[in-house]
Design an enzyme around this catalytic site. Structure first.
Site, PDB file in Angstrom:
ATOM      1  CG  HIS A  59      -5.253  11.326   0.115  1.00  0.00           C
ATOM      2  ND1 HIS A  59      -4.101  11.117   1.224  1.00  0.00           N
ATOM      3  CD2 HIS A  59      -5.497  10.943  -0.742  1.00  0.00           C
ATOM      4  CE1 HIS A  59      -3.919   9.579   0.550  1.00  0.00           C
ATOM      5  NE2 HIS A  59      -4.338   9.909  -0.502  1.00  0.00           N
ATOM      6  NE  ARG A  63      -8.769   3.492  -6.909  1.00  0.00           N
ATOM      7  CZ  ARG A  63      -8.001   2.932  -6.036  1.00  0.00           C
ATOM      8  NH1 ARG A  63      -7.159   3.275  -6.283  1.00  0.00           N
ATOM      9  NH2 ARG A  63      -8.510   2.614  -5.307  1.00  0.00           N
ATOM     10  CG  ASN A  93      -2.252   5.298  -6.265  1.00  0.00           C
ATOM     11  OD1 ASN A  93      -3.053   6.742  -6.798  1.00  0.00           O
ATOM     12  ND2 ASN A  93      -3.430   4.358  -5.429  1.00  0.00           N
ATOM     13  CG  HIS A 188       6.570  -6.094  11.160  1.00  0.00           C
ATOM     14  ND1 HIS A 188       6.711  -6.667  12.788  1.00  0.00           N
ATOM     15  CD2 HIS A 188       7.849  -4.770  11.376  1.00  0.00           C
ATOM     16  CE1 HIS A 188       7.738  -5.570  13.060  1.00  0.00           C
ATOM     17  NE2 HIS A 188       8.033  -4.881  13.031  1.00  0.00           N
ATOM     18  CG  HIS A 231      -3.564   7.960   4.808  1.00  0.00           C
ATOM     19  ND1 HIS A 231      -1.776   8.054   5.071  1.00  0.00           N
ATOM     20  CD2 HIS A 231      -3.802   8.066   3.486  1.00  0.00           C
ATOM     21  CE1 HIS A 231      -1.400   7.570   4.127  1.00  0.00           C
ATOM     22  NE2 HIS A 231      -2.373   7.223   3.024  1.00  0.00           N
ATOM     23  CG  ASP A 303      -6.660   7.186   1.194  1.00  0.00           C
ATOM     24  OD1 ASP A 303      -5.874   7.330   0.525  1.00  0.00           O
ATOM     25  OD2 ASP A 303      -6.154   6.354   2.528  1.00  0.00           O
TER      26      ASP A 303
HETATM   27  C1  NCD Z   1      -4.706   3.829  -1.716  1.00  0.00           C
HETATM   28  C2  NCD Z   1      -5.639   3.614  -3.659  1.00  0.00           C
HETATM   29  O1  NCD Z   1      -6.173   2.172  -2.843  1.00  0.00           O
HETATM   30  O2  NCD Z   1      -5.171   3.754  -3.852  1.00  0.00           O
HETATM   31  N1  NCD Z   1      -5.286   2.482  -1.263  1.00  0.00           N
HETATM   32  C3  NCD Z   1      -5.482   2.394   0.915  1.00  0.00           C
HETATM   33  O3  NCD Z   1      -5.302   1.829   1.066  1.00  0.00           O
HETATM   34  N2  NCD Z   1      -5.491   3.898   1.311  1.00  0.00           N
HETATM   35  C4  NCD Z   1      -3.333   3.952  -1.824  1.00  0.00           C
HETATM   36  C5  NCD Z   1      -3.042   4.847  -1.346  1.00  0.00           C
HETATM   37  O4  NCD Z   1      -4.006   5.964  -0.399  1.00  0.00           O
HETATM   38  O5  NCD Z   1      -1.840   4.219  -0.193  1.00  0.00           O
HETATM   39 ZN    ZN Z   2      -4.392   7.425  -0.748  1.00  0.00          ZN
HETATM   40 ZN    ZN Z   3      -2.007   6.418   1.170  1.00  0.00          ZN
HETATM   41 ZN    ZN Z   4       9.066  -3.983  14.707  1.00  0.00          ZN
END
Ligand code: NCD
Ligand code: ZN
Ligand code: ZN
Ligand code: ZN
Length: 420
Positions: A59, A63, A93, A188, A231, A303
């Protein structure tokens, strides 16, 4: 004649810590044993050192294309290799997002020219691209389908379960979920009058991921499906996973930052620890560490979500979410081994063999004859105090600055070729 013999390495073979010689030829582990008479072009003395498979990070956000001021495939994979990671799975993404076969092919082409380690690419599921995912499933370099149940950096979002059900029925792939559920986030979003980094965990409460995990598990109804929760960040998700019997294979990963930080660290780190899902409380962190040690969490993944300090220094609402992690993942886990909190075997599992199995990469992830020689050599007697200037990711910083981790690897080999 071997290309390389790793001499007297401490390693894990068939689940046991042993000392062995490892002979590598043509990019593969050819023999594990004691090699008295065999010769090699190169010999690497490994006495007292740990020979580990290269780690597999399931993960990461590299970029490219679209965000190369903070990372690209070249810089991200270089940071990976320097820290003992030899396979990276990149997330969709980017800009443009990886939702079509042509976007996937663009990434694999760039990687062919510039990647410093092995790489695969997730594609995102949208309301309209199931046919693209079906085609992509047989393309080399395709790693799986990513599903965003809540909005996060990049704004790819799926709020309708129909495309998910269609995709699960038609695309033979690993499905990985960002499980924060959009409806809970919406409920929320105005809970704090003047939000800042310290209230990020209130605006995106644990309920968002527990509800999302429930939704994912509702789809884990038949054998043959492979569902993976990205995550995990709360004790609640682990409870849902424990309490829900599933017919499908369900796995999950945890990040170094969720194992290390809580929302209290936002007082010191501010937006540098703004991340989705947020780091939560001490009880959550404790539950994650326990589940990593006992096997309920199968993998550690970064991540890795690099953003520049300039972006992180913006006011809370406009500062992007995400923290980098490729530089520190393996040294962080090996620090747990140094501290006696994790066994060497478990470190090999969560960093190497389990992610390989989950992602369907049966050519790597273990020290075993016939597998690819993705290897890293570690000195578990030395440590590394992380400084900003040590960070190889283009973003140039880490929330782990100041922490003491295991020292970075002495050598790294990708398919038998030395890279570090
Ligand atoms: C990730 C990103 O910056 O691409 N950001 C994050 O807060 N984890 C996107 C993601 O994995 O949710
Ligand atoms: Zn991510
Ligand atoms: Zn994510
Ligand atoms: Zn709630």
């Amino acid at each position: 004649m071997y290309d390389t013999i790793f001499k007297s390495a401490t390693t894990v073979v068939d689940g046991e810590v042993v000392v062995r010689d490892v002979g590598v030829t043509s990019g593969r582990i050819e023999k594990i044993g004691t090699m008295e008479k065999e010769s090699a072009r190169r010999e690497v003395p490994c006495e007292g050192r740990l020979l580990m498979p290269g780690a597999i990070d399931m993960h990461a956000h590299l970029r490219e294309p679209g965000g190369t001021h903070k990372e690209d495939i070249s810089s991200g994979t270089a940071a990976a290799v320097a820290a003992g990671v030899t396979t990276v799975l990149d997330m969709p993404n980017t800009n443009p997002p990886t939702t079509t076969v042509s976007a996937l092919r663009e990434k694999t082409a760039i990687a062919g020219r510039t990647a410093h380690c092995r790489i695969g690419f997730f594609m995102a599921l949208t309301a309209r691209n199931v046919d693209q995912l079906e085609q992509a499933a047989s393309i080399p370099g395709f790693a799986g389908v990513k599903v965003y149940l809540g909005s996060t950096t990049g704004n790819i979002l799926l709020t309708d379960v129909d495309p998910l059900e269609t995709a699960l029925a038609r695309v033979p792939a690993l499905f990985a979920f960002h499980a924060e559920l959009e409806s809970v986030l919406q409920r929320h979003k105005d809970d704090v009058a003047l939000p800042d980094a310290r209230s990020h965990h209130v605006l995106r409460p644990p309920e968002a991921v527990t509800e999302g995990t429930r939704l994912v598990l509702e789809h884990a109804s038949r054998p043959g499906l492979r569902l993976h929760l990205c995550h995990v960040s709360t004790a609640g998700e682990l409870e849902v996973l424990d309490d829900t019997p599933t017919a499908s294979e369900v796995t999950c990963e945890v990040t170094p930052h969720h194992l290390r930080f809580t929302h209290e660290d936002a007082a010191r780190l501010d937006n540098r620890i703004k991340v989705n899902p947020p780091v939560q409380g001490k009880a959550d962190r404790k539950a994650l560490r326990a589940a990593l040690a006992d096997g309920r969490i199968q993998a550690v993944a970064t991540d890795h979500a690099p953003h520049t300090l300039e972006e992180k220094n913006r006011p809370y609402p406009s500062a992007p979410s995400g923290v980098p992690g490729l530089d520190i993942m393996v040294p962080w886990v090996l620090r747990l081994v140094q501290e006696g909190k994790l066994t060497i075997q478990r470190a090999f599992e969560v960093l190497c063999s389990n992610p390989a199995r989950i992602a369907g990469m049966d050519d790597r992830g273990r020290i075993e004859e016939g597998l690819d020689a993705d290897l890293a050599l570690w000195d578990l007697d030395s440590t590394w105090k992380v400084e900003r200037s040590d960070i190889n990711s283009r973003c140039g910083w880490s929330p782990f600055e100041g922490d003491t981790l295991a020292a970075r690897p002495l050598g790294v080999w990708v398919q038998g070729e030395r890279r570090v």
